[in-house]
Scaffold this motif. Sequence first.
Motif, PDB file in Angstrom:
ATOM      1  N   UNK A  20      56.796  84.736  92.248  1.00  0.00           N
ATOM      2  CA  UNK A  20      55.885  83.491  93.075  1.00  0.00           C
ATOM      3  C   UNK A  20      54.090  83.311  92.058  1.00  0.00           C
ATOM      4  N   UNK A  21      54.266  83.656  90.943  1.00  0.00           N
ATOM      5  CA  UNK A  21      53.387  84.539  89.906  1.00  0.00           C
ATOM      6  C   UNK A  21      52.526  82.603  89.227  1.00  0.00           C
ATOM      7  N   UNK A  22      53.756  81.852  88.820  1.00  0.00           N
ATOM      8  CA  UNK A  22      53.047  81.008  88.271  1.00  0.00           C
ATOM      9  C   UNK A  22      52.209  79.702  89.252  1.00  0.00           C
ATOM     10  N   UNK A  23      52.974  80.039  90.737  1.00  0.00           N
ATOM     11  CA  UNK A  23      51.149  79.073  91.873  1.00  0.00           C
ATOM     12  C   UNK A  23      50.851  79.067  91.906  1.00  0.00           C
ATOM     13  N   UNK A  24      50.945  80.998  92.105  1.00  0.00           N
ATOM     14  CA  UNK A  24      49.863  81.099  92.229  1.00  0.00           C
ATOM     15  C   UNK A  24      48.261  81.341  91.176  1.00  0.00           C
ATOM     16  N   UNK A  25      49.294  81.116  89.958  1.00  0.00           N
ATOM     17  CA  UNK A  25      48.530  81.220  88.645  1.00  0.00           C
ATOM     18  C   UNK A  25      47.760  80.119  88.555  1.00  0.00           C
ATOM     19  N   UNK A  26      48.505  78.615  88.368  1.00  0.00           N
ATOM     20  CA  UNK A  26      47.985  77.274  88.899  1.00  0.00           C
ATOM     21  C   UNK A  26      46.909  77.384  89.645  1.00  0.00           C
ATOM     22  N   UNK A  27      47.655  77.688  91.436  1.00  0.00           N
ATOM     23  CA  UNK A  27      46.503  77.218  92.016  1.00  0.00           C
ATOM     24  C   UNK A  27      45.077  77.984  91.826  1.00  0.00           C
ATOM     25  N   UNK A  98      48.133  81.876  98.032  1.00  0.00           N
ATOM     26  CA  UNK A  98      47.650  80.458  96.960  1.00  0.00           C
ATOM     27  C   UNK A  98      46.464  80.069  97.618  1.00  0.00           C
ATOM     28  N   UNK A  99      45.551  79.533  97.139  1.00  0.00           N
ATOM     29  CA  UNK A  99      44.350  78.998  97.731  1.00  0.00           C
ATOM     30  C   UNK A  99      44.057  77.664  97.706  1.00  0.00           C
ATOM     31  N   UNK A 100      43.568  76.757  97.995  1.00  0.00           N
ATOM     32  CA  UNK A 100      42.898  75.802  97.993  1.00  0.00           C
ATOM     33  C   UNK A 100      41.964  75.045  97.043  1.00  0.00           C
ATOM     34  N   UNK A 101      41.503  73.768  96.436  1.00  0.00           N
ATOM     35  CA  UNK A 101      40.654  74.472  94.754  1.00  0.00           C
ATOM     36  C   UNK A 101      39.682  74.541  95.294  1.00  0.00           C
TER      37      UNK A 101
END
Length: 334
Positions: A20-27, A98-101
């Motif tokens: 999951x870390x790639x999605x988290x970093x992108x977020x 994850x976080x909203x932008x």
Amino acid sequence: MYKFQPKLSIGLPVYNGEKFIQESLDSLLNQTFGDFELIISDNASTDNTEEICRNYAAQDQRICYYRQDSNIGCARNFNRVLELSKSEYFKWAAYDDLHAPDFISKCMQILEQNPDYILCHSHTYFIDEQGKFLQNYNINLNTNSAKLQVRFNELLTKHLGYQMYGVIRKSALEKIPPMGGYGNADGILLLRLGMIGQFYEIPEYLFFARSHSQQSLSMFFPNYLEITNNNPQYSLDMLPDFYEYSVWFDSSNQGKILFPHWRIFKEYLLSISQSSLNLYEQLLCYFFLCKKLSGNEFLLVKDLWMAGKILLSRKLATAKAAKAQVSSHYSGIN
């Protein structure tokens, strides 16, 4: 020589987070607020986490990647990213959420405009492994109360501690002890922060907590999603295994005789006695704590029973080994 001094430090402790870390970093990297450093502390991962993080660090100068030589436990890794930070504001991030932008920008705006608030977070909902909506997190705590004893009582109640992943004034974190190596250490840390100042919860769903089988909540608290039903009492099957939880927080606890519920109770007492509360506020907090303990005394008894069981088991093992040694000695003589 110019030295980068960001407004915010984001600390991301991780262990085996390749899924999951790639999605988290992108977020995080795609936030509308960009004045931050991202500190990753890899707790000796054995999967592909290191390669993923190093690739991201090579592409974005805001990322600093550190790797532990051995697994130091959750608490020390969480503390490590805080120690490495150098900004006015701090935020912990998990490798799977994850976080909203606009999560960070809205939190920063609230804190910059309201000096009474020391922590800002948002409404939360759960997502599954694919990032799809599961359910809302419906625990709303009155932590923005101006009364310290009210905030104390609110943070004693049943919650999953997602305020931990809000934006926090670092000056507030510096006034309390670091996260301890025992079960519910994150909850104690939040409670101590609440005794320093007010939290603000943005009434928007900007934080998305991922629910999956590899996370700590699923391992030690398998029915944690039921907590969002706002049931007034825990049932026995909803309680986490605080013995294993203590080892997860601090790997040096492995094999030790632990009194996890006594330790939590002690930390609550210390939170009150070492605070700046006046006598009236202290008495109220002691009352709230006793009220919380009422009906859960069996947990303290369970600690004693478990310790006795382990001691008896060790004594029997020692006696068995001694008997085997004596038998071996005499068989050698014969």
